[in-house]
Design a protein around this motif. Structure first.
Motif, short mmCIF file in Angstrom:
data_model
loop_
_atom_site.label_atom_id
_atom_site.label_comp_id
_atom_site.label_asym_id
_atom_site.label_seq_id
_atom_site.Cartn_x
_atom_site.Cartn_y
_atom_site.Cartn_z
N VAL A 225 37.87 119.13 16.57
CA VAL A 225 38.75 120.05 15.85
C VAL A 225 38.93 121.34 16.64
N GLU A 226 37.83 121.88 17.15
CA GLU A 226 37.89 123.13 17.92
C GLU A 226 38.75 122.96 19.17
N LEU A 227 38.57 121.85 19.88
CA LEU A 227 39.36 121.61 21.09
C LEU A 227 40.84 121.49 20.76
N SER A 228 41.14 120.73 19.71
CA SER A 228 42.55 120.49 19.36
C SER A 228 43.27 121.78 18.99
N GLU A 229 42.52 122.72 18.44
CA GLU A 229 43.12 123.99 18.03
C GLU A 229 43.12 125.03 19.15
N SER A 230 42.47 124.68 20.28
CA SER A 230 42.37 125.63 21.39
C SER A 230 43.41 125.37 22.47
N VAL A 231 44.14 124.27 22.35
CA VAL A 231 45.12 123.91 23.37
C VAL A 231 46.50 123.76 22.74
N SER A 232 47.53 123.89 23.57
CA SER A 232 48.90 123.72 23.09
C SER A 232 49.40 122.30 23.33
N LEU A 233 48.63 121.49 24.08
CA LEU A 233 49.05 120.13 24.38
C LEU A 233 48.78 119.20 23.19
N PRO A 234 49.58 118.15 23.02
CA PRO A 234 49.30 117.17 21.97
C PRO A 234 48.03 116.38 22.28
N VAL A 235 47.36 115.91 21.23
CA VAL A 235 46.12 115.17 21.41
C VAL A 235 46.25 113.77 20.82
N VAL A 236 45.45 112.86 21.37
CA VAL A 236 45.31 111.50 20.86
C VAL A 236 43.82 111.26 20.65
N LEU A 237 43.43 110.75 19.50
CA LEU A 237 42.04 110.40 19.26
C LEU A 237 41.83 108.95 19.67
N SER A 238 40.71 108.70 20.34
CA SER A 238 40.46 107.36 20.84
C SER A 238 38.99 107.00 20.63
N SER A 239 38.68 105.72 20.82
CA SER A 239 37.31 105.24 20.61
C SER A 239 36.69 104.86 21.95
N ALA A 240 35.44 104.49 21.89
CA ALA A 240 34.72 104.08 23.10
C ALA A 240 34.08 102.71 22.86
N LEU A 241 34.88 101.76 22.34
CA LEU A 241 34.43 100.40 22.05
C LEU A 241 33.19 100.42 21.14
N GLU A 242 33.33 101.09 20.02
CA GLU A 242 32.22 101.23 19.09
C GLU A 242 32.26 100.18 17.98
N SER A 243 31.18 100.09 17.21
CA SER A 243 31.21 99.31 15.98
C SER A 243 32.07 100.06 14.97
N SER A 244 32.24 99.48 13.79
CA SER A 244 33.04 100.15 12.76
C SER A 244 32.42 101.47 12.33
N VAL A 245 31.12 101.64 12.53
CA VAL A 245 30.49 102.92 12.20
C VAL A 245 30.99 104.01 13.15
N GLY A 246 31.03 103.72 14.45
CA GLY A 246 31.56 104.67 15.41
C GLY A 246 33.05 104.89 15.23
N ILE A 247 33.77 103.82 14.86
CA ILE A 247 35.20 103.94 14.60
C ILE A 247 35.43 104.91 13.44
N ALA A 248 34.58 104.84 12.41
CA ALA A 248 34.72 105.73 11.27
C ALA A 248 34.62 107.19 11.70
#
Length: 324
Positions: A225-248
């Motif tokens: 959240v802090e990073l997304s509000e500190s930059v003017s560029l658009p952001v994409v959230l992504s995963s790191a091949l996690e289980s559904s717990v990490g996906i959550a």
């Protein structure tokens, strides 16, 4: 304050989940789960990552399990399909696991493959998605600037949404961006952010057009959240091949970001042949509801890692905890 190590160890479970398709050279995804007062959480840095990198993943896991969630701005997240570096003949089967996804991220630059393999794979994705589908490719820093520029030209006919991490360094990204600006293909940065001492440096260096943020590698939802509000560029959230717990964790991070204009790379539980929940967080009609999965004790037991692997992860946990 962090919970004591003894509290983490008391609920720590190590699992080895089989993959439905080879990804990052892996057929099995090892990870550790904890249960905190807020619910189950995940610690899953890849095995090859050192402790200085892995500690960020532990910080994120503790936050998700022990801290209240921030304000959320949406209750479902549009996600992309993820196509590993498979042969073109396997693309349709991979995409069939991503119900209703209008966007596909295609892995390119795989060691041992040629650019012609990438072109064939992306061409098949375009054929299946049709002209209205969105295609982004991810090279995981496989190319130097000249190779990347050549790849941009080879893939230009497929109308790319963006190219993720084509080169390794910020200087290379900036040089490539200048060279290819006339082609109007945005460059997204991933490793340049999560492996940097200063994640904001990529934005300040004018080296990318889109920032790819991952909750675990960057230290948790609050950092996202802090990073997304500190930059003017658009952001994409992504995963790191996690289980559904990490996906959550990634879903809640995406829900907490105010501006979210791209489909997110949070559909990767579809690449698992097994999960730790009977109801995996996979896309339905192209989106996933923001929620925590119900972890199945039976599945955690079934896919429990062997004793040596479990010991390795417990020792890793103790080392990383000392670095918090």
């Amino acid at each position: 304050m962090h919970p004591p190590l003894s509290e983490l160890l008391a609920s720590a479970r190590v699992v080895a989940l089989p993959l439905a398709v080879k990804f990052r050279g892996l057929w099995t995804r090892e990870l550790m789960l904890f249960q905190g007062p807020e619910g189950w959480t995940e610690f899953s840095p890849f095995v090859e990552y050192n402790d200085d990198e892995a500690v960020h993943w532990l910080r994120a896991a503790i936050e998700f399990g022990w801290s209240p969630l921030p304000e959320l701005h949406r209750d479902a997240i549009m996600v992309n399909a993820t196509v590993p570096a498979v042969g073109a003949e396997q693309v349709a089967q991979v995409l069939s696991h991503f119900d209703g996804c209008r966007t596909a991220k295609v892995k390119v630059g795989e060691p041992g493959q040629q650019l012609s393999d990438d072109v064939a794979r992306v061409r098949e994705v375009r054929r299946i998605l049709g002209p209205e589908g969105r295609i982004r490719v991810d090279a995981n820093a496989a190319w130097n600037v000249d190779e990347a520029e050549h790849a941009f030209h080879a893939l230009a006919e497929f109308d790319l949404e963006y190219v993720e991490q084509p080169c390794e360094t910020l200087a290379e990204l900036a040089q490539l961006r200048e060279r290819t600006q006339y082609m109007d293909v945005p460059i997204a940065a991933d490793e340049s952010i999560r492996k940097a001492e200063d994640p904001l440096a990529v934005a300040q260096a004018v080296a990318a057009d889109v920032l790819v943020l991952k909750a675990q590698p960057l230290g948790g939802i609050s950092t996202i959240v802090e990073l997304s509000e500190s930059v003017s560029l658009p952001v994409v959230l992504s995963s790191a091949l996690e289980s559904s717990v990490g996906i959550a964790m990634g879903l809640y991070a995406a829900a907490a970001v105010k501006e979210l204009n791209f489909d997110c790379g949070l559909g990767t539980a579809s690449l698992l042949a097994a999960d730790v929940t009977a109801e995996p967080l996979v896309p339905v009609a192209g989106q996933i509801a923001v929620q925590r999965p119900v972890v199945s004790e039976e599945l955690v037991e079934r896919f429990a890692a062997d004793p040596d692997t479990t010991s390795w992860w417990l020792e890793r946990l103790e080392r990383c905890y000392d670095l918090l």
